[in-house]
Structure formats: structure tokens, C-alpha cells
Design a protein around this motif. Sequence first.
Motif, mmCIF file in Angstrom:
data_model
loop_
_atom_site.group_PDB
_atom_site.id
_atom_site.type_symbol
_atom_site.label_atom_id
_atom_site.label_comp_id
_atom_site.label_asym_id
_atom_site.label_seq_id
_atom_site.Cartn_x
_atom_site.Cartn_y
_atom_site.Cartn_z
ATOM 1 N N GLU A 196 -13.970 22.392 8.173
ATOM 2 C CA GLU A 196 -13.389 22.849 6.916
ATOM 3 C C GLU A 196 -12.503 21.844 6.490
ATOM 4 N N ARG A 197 -12.408 21.432 5.068
ATOM 5 C CA ARG A 197 -11.505 20.755 4.549
ATOM 6 C C ARG A 197 -10.019 21.256 4.890
ATOM 7 N N GLU A 198 -9.164 20.596 5.398
ATOM 8 C CA GLU A 198 -7.574 20.890 5.745
ATOM 9 C C GLU A 198 -6.505 20.319 4.881
ATOM 10 N N PHE A 199 -5.532 21.178 4.832
ATOM 11 C CA PHE A 199 -4.525 20.261 3.967
ATOM 12 C C PHE A 199 -3.698 19.244 4.937
ATOM 13 N N VAL A 200 -3.188 18.198 4.237
ATOM 14 C CA VAL A 200 -2.634 17.378 4.995
ATOM 15 C C VAL A 200 -1.206 16.935 4.683
ATOM 16 N N ALA A 201 -1.018 16.768 3.531
ATOM 17 C CA ALA A 201 0.469 16.622 2.788
ATOM 18 C C ALA A 201 0.441 16.682 1.233
ATOM 19 N N ALA A 202 1.570 16.999 0.526
ATOM 20 C CA ALA A 202 1.588 17.067 -0.771
ATOM 21 C C ALA A 202 2.782 16.464 -1.223
ATOM 22 N N ALA A 214 1.437 19.251 6.699
ATOM 23 C CA ALA A 214 0.739 20.159 7.965
ATOM 24 C C ALA A 214 1.544 19.633 9.189
ATOM 25 N N ASP A 215 1.612 20.831 9.994
ATOM 26 C CA ASP A 215 2.417 20.551 11.388
ATOM 27 C C ASP A 215 1.637 19.553 12.079
ATOM 28 N N SER A 216 0.496 19.233 11.862
ATOM 29 C CA SER A 216 -0.181 18.335 12.725
ATOM 30 C C SER A 216 0.150 16.844 12.422
ATOM 31 N N VAL A 217 0.571 16.754 11.381
ATOM 32 C CA VAL A 217 1.053 15.168 10.817
ATOM 33 C C VAL A 217 2.390 15.217 10.600
ATOM 34 N N LYS A 218 3.488 16.112 10.694
ATOM 35 C CA LYS A 218 4.590 16.048 10.326
ATOM 36 C C LYS A 218 5.451 14.986 11.278
ATOM 37 N N GLY A 219 6.220 13.904 10.724
ATOM 38 C CA GLY A 219 6.796 13.223 11.617
ATOM 39 C C GLY A 219 5.831 11.893 11.754
ATOM 40 N N ARG A 220 4.652 11.899 11.426
ATOM 41 C CA ARG A 220 3.725 10.580 11.572
ATOM 42 C C ARG A 220 3.420 10.204 10.158
ATOM 43 N N PHE A 221 3.009 10.969 9.226
ATOM 44 C CA PHE A 221 2.630 10.666 7.779
ATOM 45 C C PHE A 221 3.744 10.848 6.783
#
Length: 123
Positions: free
Chosen positions: A44-50, A61-68
Motif C-alpha cells: 500500500e501507499r505509505e506516508f514518507v514526509a510532509a 515516517a519513523d522509517s525515514v527520520k534522520g535520513r530524509f
Amino acid sequence: QMQLVESGGGLVQAGGSLRLSCAASGRRISDWAMGWFRQAPGQEREFVAAITWSGGTTYYADSVKGRFTVSRDNAKNTATLQMSSLKPDDTAVYYCAAGSGVGIRSDRSYSTWGQGTQVTVSS
């Protein structure tokens, strides 16, 4: 009516970086929150950043925090997603979207979407 066009996707090795851009036309983005979502095959489509309309608040999103890092330039009518330390799990089609900002992490909050740009991270 606003149109959004993403660019900057491509193939990169794990640990590398990419910079995605979202160019808007037809309307100014200054009144809109801008979001980035992604969809991997079979998922499914998932949130990344806003980022809020003013750029004052960002969400990740927790999965990208600190990297994006998400940013925007209202004068240039663009939004950007800087991605670093990329992982194979980041492989997906990335979409930018414009929305009201209410429920900023939900794709239902966004009314205008780009066509997406493919990001592939090799191991």
C-alpha cells in the motif's frame, strides 16, 4: 487546477543519496501542505514526509527520520525531498501531493497528486 510533476528518481546504491523535486503549475503551492508518499510493488501507499504551507513544521515516517529532509520553496512553487543513507527498503515509486494539511500523514488529506518517480536502491 494544480498539476504536480516529480523528478529526480533513479537507481542508486545503498548508502547513497537522491534529491526528489516536485514542481507545481496551475496554482501556487503556498496555501497547501505538501506531502511525499511512496508505494512499493505489492504494498500500500505509505506516508514518507510532509511540510506545512509555511514550511514551519515538518513530519516524517519513523522509517525515514534522520535520513530524509523535506523542504519547500513557495517562491519557486516547488517541494523537495532530500534522501540520504538510502536502503534497499526505500525502493518504491515516490509521489508528491498537495493537500489541506489536516491529517497531514494520511493520503486522504491530499487532493492533488503527481505521477510519481521511481527510486531503486540496490544492495
